[in-house]
Scaffold this motif. Structure first.
Motif, PDB file in Angstrom:
ATOM      1  N   VAL A  14       0.844  -1.203   0.000  1.00  0.00           N
ATOM      2  CA  VAL A  14       0.000   0.000   0.000  1.00  0.00           C
ATOM      3  C   VAL A  14       0.879   1.253   0.000  1.00  0.00           C
ATOM      4  CG1 VAL A  14      -1.646   1.348   1.383  1.00  0.00           C
ATOM      5  CG2 VAL A  14      -2.014  -1.094   1.030  1.00  0.00           C
ATOM      6  N   ILE A  15       1.950   1.256   0.779  1.00  0.00           N
ATOM      7  CA  ILE A  15       2.846   2.412   0.824  1.00  0.00           C
ATOM      8  C   ILE A  15       3.517   2.614  -0.534  1.00  0.00           C
ATOM      9  CG2 ILE A  15       4.990   3.287   1.835  1.00  0.00           C
ATOM     10  CD1 ILE A  15       4.097   1.979   4.480  1.00  0.00           C
ATOM     11  N   VAL A  16       3.980   1.536  -1.138  1.00  0.00           N
ATOM     12  CA  VAL A  16       4.608   1.637  -2.458  1.00  0.00           C
ATOM     13  C   VAL A  16       3.604   2.133  -3.492  1.00  0.00           C
ATOM     14  CG1 VAL A  16       5.632   0.255  -4.325  1.00  0.00           C
ATOM     15  CG2 VAL A  16       6.394  -0.076  -1.978  1.00  0.00           C
ATOM     16  N   LEU A  17       2.375   1.648  -3.423  1.00  0.00           N
ATOM     17  CA  LEU A  17       1.334   2.085  -4.361  1.00  0.00           C
ATOM     18  C   LEU A  17       1.022   3.567  -4.190  1.00  0.00           C
ATOM     19  CD1 LEU A  17      -0.666   1.124  -6.533  1.00  0.00           C
ATOM     20  CD2 LEU A  17      -2.291   0.658  -4.705  1.00  0.00           C
ATOM     21  N   VAL A  18       0.997   4.052  -2.967  1.00  0.00           N
ATOM     22  CA  VAL A  18       0.722   5.475  -2.718  1.00  0.00           C
ATOM     23  C   VAL A  18       1.885   6.330  -3.219  1.00  0.00           C
ATOM     24  CG1 VAL A  18       0.466   7.200  -0.887  1.00  0.00           C
ATOM     25  CG2 VAL A  18      -0.862   5.090  -0.804  1.00  0.00           C
ATOM     26  N   ILE A  19       3.109   5.877  -2.987  1.00  0.00           N
ATOM     27  CA  ILE A  19       4.272   6.677  -3.378  1.00  0.00           C
ATOM     28  C   ILE A  19       4.417   6.741  -4.891  1.00  0.00           C
ATOM     29  CG2 ILE A  19       6.796   6.759  -3.329  1.00  0.00           C
ATOM     30  CD1 ILE A  19       6.657   5.713  -0.463  1.00  0.00           C
ATOM     31  N   PHE A  20       4.359   5.594  -5.563  1.00  0.00           N
ATOM     32  CA  PHE A  20       4.641   5.553  -6.988  1.00  0.00           C
ATOM     33  C   PHE A  20       3.402   5.643  -7.873  1.00  0.00           C
ATOM     34  CE2 PHE A  20       8.347   3.357  -5.138  1.00  0.00           C
ATOM     35  CZ  PHE A  20       9.317   4.230  -5.574  1.00  0.00           C
ATOM     36  N   GLY A  21       2.261   5.286  -7.375  1.00  0.00           N
ATOM     37  CA  GLY A  21       1.045   5.361  -8.171  1.00  0.00           C
ATOM     38  C   GLY A  21       0.837   4.106  -9.005  1.00  0.00           C
ATOM     39  N   PRO A  22      -0.413   3.870  -9.391  1.00  0.00           N
ATOM     40  CA  PRO A  22      -0.723   2.632 -10.125  1.00  0.00           C
ATOM     41  C   PRO A  22      -0.173   2.605 -11.552  1.00  0.00           C
ATOM     42  CG  PRO A  22      -2.690   3.981  -9.907  1.00  0.00           C
ATOM     43  CD  PRO A  22      -1.611   4.642  -9.094  1.00  0.00           C
ATOM     44  N   LYS A  23       0.092   3.776 -12.137  1.00  0.00           N
ATOM     45  CA  LYS A  23       0.584   3.797 -13.519  1.00  0.00           C
ATOM     46  C   LYS A  23       2.055   3.424 -13.614  1.00  0.00           C
ATOM     47  CE  LYS A  23      -2.728   7.120 -15.271  1.00  0.00           C
ATOM     48  NZ  LYS A  23      -2.923   8.399 -15.923  1.00  0.00           N
ATOM     49  N   ARG A  24       2.843   3.810 -12.622  1.00  0.00           N
ATOM     50  CA  ARG A  24       4.288   3.553 -12.669  1.00  0.00           C
ATOM     51  C   ARG A  24       4.676   2.222 -12.036  1.00  0.00           C
ATOM     52  NH1 ARG A  24       7.429   8.543 -10.429  1.00  0.00           N
ATOM     53  NH2 ARG A  24       9.076   6.998 -10.559  1.00  0.00           N
ATOM     54  N   LEU A  25       3.787   1.589 -11.302  1.00  0.00           N
ATOM     55  CA  LEU A  25       4.112   0.353 -10.599  1.00  0.00           C
ATOM     56  C   LEU A  25       4.512  -0.791 -11.542  1.00  0.00           C
ATOM     57  CD1 LEU A  25       4.320  -0.245  -7.646  1.00  0.00           C
ATOM     58  CD2 LEU A  25       2.026  -1.167  -7.687  1.00  0.00           C
ATOM     59  N   PRO A  26       3.809  -1.042 -12.654  1.00  0.00           N
ATOM     60  CA  PRO A  26       4.254  -2.122 -13.558  1.00  0.00           C
ATOM     61  C   PRO A  26       5.637  -1.854 -14.158  1.00  0.00           C
ATOM     62  CG  PRO A  26       1.991  -1.532 -14.033  1.00  0.00           C
ATOM     63  CD  PRO A  26       2.517  -0.515 -13.065  1.00  0.00           C
ATOM     64  N   GLY A  27       5.915  -0.607 -14.500  1.00  0.00           N
ATOM     65  CA  GLY A  27       7.235  -0.266 -15.042  1.00  0.00           C
ATOM     66  C   GLY A  27       8.337  -0.486 -14.022  1.00  0.00           C
ATOM     67  N   LEU A  28       8.078  -0.142 -12.760  1.00  0.00           N
ATOM     68  CA  LEU A  28       9.069  -0.368 -11.707  1.00  0.00           C
ATOM     69  C   LEU A  28       9.317  -1.854 -11.501  1.00  0.00           C
ATOM     70  CD1 LEU A  28       7.987   2.305  -9.079  1.00  0.00           C
ATOM     71  CD2 LEU A  28      10.039   2.302 -10.480  1.00  0.00           C
ATOM     72  N   GLY A  29       8.259  -2.638 -11.568  1.00  0.00           N
ATOM     73  CA  GLY A  29       8.420  -4.088 -11.441  1.00  0.00           C
ATOM     74  C   GLY A  29       9.257  -4.657 -12.576  1.00  0.00           C
ATOM     75  N   LYS A  30       9.024  -4.159 -13.800  1.00  0.00           N
ATOM     76  CA  LYS A  30       9.787  -4.619 -14.956  1.00  0.00           C
ATOM     77  C   LYS A  30      11.254  -4.230 -14.810  1.00  0.00           C
ATOM     78  CE  LYS A  30       9.845  -4.370 -20.015  1.00  0.00           C
ATOM     79  NZ  LYS A  30      11.254  -4.522 -20.102  1.00  0.00           N
ATOM     80  N   GLN A  31      11.514  -3.005 -14.384  1.00  0.00           N
ATOM     81  CA  GLN A  31      12.897  -2.567 -14.192  1.00  0.00           C
ATOM     82  C   GLN A  31      13.597  -3.381 -13.109  1.00  0.00           C
ATOM     83  OE1 GLN A  31      12.597   1.599 -13.362  1.00  0.00           O
ATOM     84  NE2 GLN A  31      12.459   2.181 -15.519  1.00  0.00           N
ATOM     85  N   LEU A  32      12.893  -3.685 -12.053  1.00  0.00           N
ATOM     86  CA  LEU A  32      13.465  -4.484 -10.972  1.00  0.00           C
ATOM     87  C   LEU A  32      13.788  -5.892 -11.473  1.00  0.00           C
ATOM     88  CD1 LEU A  32      14.187  -4.661  -7.964  1.00  0.00           C
ATOM     89  CD2 LEU A  32      11.855  -5.432  -7.555  1.00  0.00           C
ATOM     90  N   GLY A  33      12.881  -6.477 -12.233  1.00  0.00           N
ATOM     91  CA  GLY A  33      13.122  -7.806 -12.789  1.00  0.00           C
ATOM     92  C   GLY A  33      14.285  -7.820 -13.767  1.00  0.00           C
TER      93      GLY A  33
END
Length: 83
Positions: A14-33
Motif C-alpha cells: 500500500v505504501i509503495v502504491l501510494v508513493i509511486f502510483g498505479p501507472k508507474r508500478l508495472p514499469g518499476l516491477g519490470k525494471q526491478l526484474g
C-alpha cells in the motif's frame, strides 16, 4: 530479527502504491526484474569464465594492442656499387 508476515507485506505494498502510483508500478516491477536478471547473468558469466579452459588467450583490446611492441623487420642494407 522479526519475521515479515502477510500484514506487513500488505502495508508495504500500500505504501509503495501510494508513493509511486498505479501507472508507474508495472514499469518499476519490470525494471526491478530486468536488473535482477542482468545481475544474475553477470554473476554466472563471471563464474563460467573462471571455469573455462585457460589455454585460450583472450583477444586484446585496442589499448592493450597499442602497448605491445610491434615486430619490425630491419631494412636490408644498401650497398653502394663502385664503378
Amino acid at each position: 530479527m522479526p519475521n515479515i508476515g502477510p500484514t506487513e507485506l500488505i502495508i508495504l505494498l500500500v505504501i509503495v502504491l501510494v508513493i509511486f502510483g498505479p501507472k508507474r508500478l508495472p514499469g518499476l516491477g519490470k525494471q526491478l526484474g530486468d536488473g535482477m536478471r542482468d545481475f544474475k547473468d553477470a554473476v554466472t558469466a563471471k563464474h563460467d569464465a573462471a571455469d573455462d579452459d585457460e589455454s585460450e588467450r583472450p583477444a586484446l583490446t585496442r589499448a592493450e594492442a597499442d602497448d605491445e611492441p610491434e615486430a619490425t623487420v630491419p631494412a636490408p642494407e644498401r650497398t653502394r656499387r663502385e664503378a
